[in-house]
Design a protein around this motif. Structure first.
Motif, PDB file in Angstrom:
ATOM      1  N   ASP A  68       9.159  11.335  37.059  1.00 31.91           N
ATOM      2  CA  ASP A  68       9.069  10.057  36.355  1.00 31.91           C
ATOM      3  C   ASP A  68       8.349   8.987  37.184  1.00 31.91           C
ATOM      4  OD1 ASP A  68       9.443   8.588  34.026  1.00 31.91           O
ATOM      5  OD2 ASP A  68      11.358   7.755  34.702  1.00 31.91           O
ATOM      6  N   LEU A  69       7.269   9.413  37.866  1.00 32.67           N
ATOM      7  CA  LEU A  69       6.500   8.476  38.677  1.00 32.67           C
ATOM      8  C   LEU A  69       5.505   7.711  37.814  1.00 32.67           C
ATOM      9  CD1 LEU A  69       5.652  10.561  41.894  1.00 32.67           C
ATOM     10  CD2 LEU A  69       7.602   9.061  41.467  1.00 32.67           C
ATOM     11  N   THR A  70       5.208   6.498  38.215  1.00 28.68           N
ATOM     12  CA  THR A  70       4.188   5.705  37.525  1.00 28.68           C
ATOM     13  C   THR A  70       2.808   6.205  37.916  1.00 28.68           C
ATOM     14  OG1 THR A  70       3.964   4.091  39.309  1.00 28.68           O
ATOM     15  CG2 THR A  70       5.689   3.661  37.642  1.00 28.68           C
ATOM     16  N   HIS A  71       1.799   5.752  37.200  1.00 29.15           N
ATOM     17  CA  HIS A  71       0.417   6.120  37.537  1.00 29.15           C
ATOM     18  C   HIS A  71       0.095   5.711  38.966  1.00 29.15           C
ATOM     19  CE1 HIS A  71      -0.711   5.975  32.986  1.00 29.15           C
ATOM     20  NE2 HIS A  71      -0.070   7.066  33.295  1.00 29.15           N
TER      21      HIS A  71
ATOM     22  N   SER B 289      -3.590  15.507  25.909  1.00 29.57           N
ATOM     23  CA  SER B 289      -4.346  15.973  24.745  1.00 29.57           C
ATOM     24  C   SER B 289      -4.416  17.501  24.727  1.00 29.57           C
ATOM     25  CB  SER B 289      -5.749  15.367  24.769  1.00 29.57           C
ATOM     26  OG  SER B 289      -6.504  15.851  23.692  1.00 29.57           O
ATOM     27  N   ARG B 290      -4.709  18.103  25.886  1.00 31.48           N
ATOM     28  CA  ARG B 290      -4.768  19.568  25.970  1.00 31.48           C
ATOM     29  C   ARG B 290      -3.415  20.192  25.674  1.00 31.48           C
ATOM     30  NH1 ARG B 290      -7.299  21.552  31.391  1.00 31.48           N
ATOM     31  NH2 ARG B 290      -6.737  23.542  30.468  1.00 31.48           N
ATOM     32  N   LEU B 291      -2.356  19.616  26.255  1.00 31.45           N
ATOM     33  CA  LEU B 291      -1.018  20.151  26.004  1.00 31.45           C
ATOM     34  C   LEU B 291      -0.663  20.055  24.529  1.00 31.45           C
ATOM     35  CD1 LEU B 291       0.973  18.720  29.050  1.00 31.45           C
ATOM     36  CD2 LEU B 291       0.517  21.138  28.579  1.00 31.45           C
ATOM     37  N   ARG B 292      -0.953  18.915  23.927  1.00 31.87           N
ATOM     38  CA  ARG B 292      -0.648  18.725  22.502  1.00 31.87           C
ATOM     39  C   ARG B 292      -1.375  19.782  21.674  1.00 31.87           C
ATOM     40  NH1 ARG B 292      -2.788  14.077  21.826  1.00 31.87           N
ATOM     41  NH2 ARG B 292      -1.039  12.937  22.702  1.00 31.87           N
ATOM     42  N   THR B 293      -2.654  19.957  21.932  1.00 32.40           N
ATOM     43  CA  THR B 293      -3.456  20.929  21.179  1.00 32.40           C
ATOM     44  C   THR B 293      -2.909  22.339  21.369  1.00 32.40           C
ATOM     45  OG1 THR B 293      -5.418  19.530  21.365  1.00 32.40           O
ATOM     46  CG2 THR B 293      -5.769  21.869  20.875  1.00 32.40           C
TER      47      THR B 293
ATOM     48  N   SER C  13      -7.074   9.211  33.770  1.00 34.18           N
ATOM     49  CA  SER C  13      -7.936  10.105  32.982  1.00 34.18           C
ATOM     50  C   SER C  13      -7.339  11.498  32.888  1.00 34.18           C
ATOM     51  CB  SER C  13      -9.329  10.189  33.613  1.00 34.18           C
ATOM     52  OG  SER C  13      -9.974   8.956  33.552  1.00 34.18           O
ATOM     53  N   HIS C  14      -6.846  12.016  34.015  1.00 36.56           N
ATOM     54  CA  HIS C  14      -6.241  13.350  34.004  1.00 36.56           C
ATOM     55  C   HIS C  14      -5.013  13.390  33.096  1.00 36.56           C
ATOM     56  CE1 HIS C  14      -8.755  15.539  36.714  1.00 36.56           C
ATOM     57  NE2 HIS C  14      -8.524  14.746  37.755  1.00 36.56           N
ATOM     58  N   ILE C  15      -4.196  12.353  33.138  1.00 34.47           N
ATOM     59  CA  ILE C  15      -3.000  12.320  32.287  1.00 34.47           C
ATOM     60  C   ILE C  15      -3.406  12.301  30.817  1.00 34.47           C
ATOM     61  CG2 ILE C  15      -1.053  10.881  31.547  1.00 34.47           C
ATOM     62  CD1 ILE C  15      -0.578  10.237  34.521  1.00 34.47           C
TER      63      ILE C  15
END
Length: 189
Positions: free
Chosen positions: A150-153, A176-180, A169-171
């Motif tokens: 639960d770390l912040t950016h 998006s990749r995980l959702r897909t 950007s990676h997050i």
């Protein structure tokens, strides 16, 4: 001067920061035995130590733009990355062990009557772990720090020594990749 006295050419520091591949090769040649030894002592498994050693140099090379030779010698910077990679490996191992124990407990304990919801929750967690592994690094490390610690950016950026914009950007791309992938796998529209 002191680093040179211990067999370290301080010119490698600046060459590494400048993106010269020969500096990466030289840093690997000189530092990988120490990185491997630290990982092996912490993890107790040769394969895990090999993985951490590789991960350290991949992380270092990918984040070389953030390395400042005037602030720290390359060996010290690499040891910091090594500590983080070992910590990540230990956390991953612990999470995997916890998941396996939860799954075994659910199906083998006659006193529990696991509901479909309980079994599904463990299955979802295992699926998420597998999907995080597929992201590759540094995305896997970033997402684990976000999900499980639960770390912040900002905290992730500091921990992994990556620019804040890169972490964000990676997050975004990883979610998006995980959702897909999860929608495809579970047939969710």
């Amino acid at each position: 001067m002191e680093a040179a006295a211990h067999g370290w050419d301080v010119g490698i520091d600046h060459a590494f920061a400048d993106g010269e591949e020969r500096a990466l090769a030289e840093a690997y040649r000189k530092m990988s035995p120490l990185v491997y030894t630290l990982a092996l002592r912490s993890l107790g498994e040769r394969a895990a130590a090999d993985d951490v050693t590789q991960e350290v140099f991949i992380r270092a090379w990918k984040s070389r733009a953030s390395y400042r030779p005037e602030a720290a010698r390359l060996p010290a910077w690499l040891i910091g990355i090594t500590r983080n990679a070992i910590s990540d490996a230990l956390s991953s191992r612990s999470r995997q062990r916890d998941l396996e124990q939860a799954a075994v407990h659910l199906v083998s304990d006659p006193t529990t009557n696991p509901s479909a919801k309980d079994v599904e929750a463990v299955a979802d967690r295992i699926t998420l772990e597998e999907e995080l592994e597929r992201l590759g690094d540094p995305q896997t490390a970033i997402m684990r720090l976000a999900f499980y610690e639960d770390l912040t950016h900002d905290q992730i950026s500091s921990r992994l020594d990556l620019p804040l914009g890169t972490v964000k950007s990676h997050i975004r791309r990883s979610l998006s990749r995980l959702r897909t992938r999860l929608e495809v796998e579970h047939g969710t529209p």
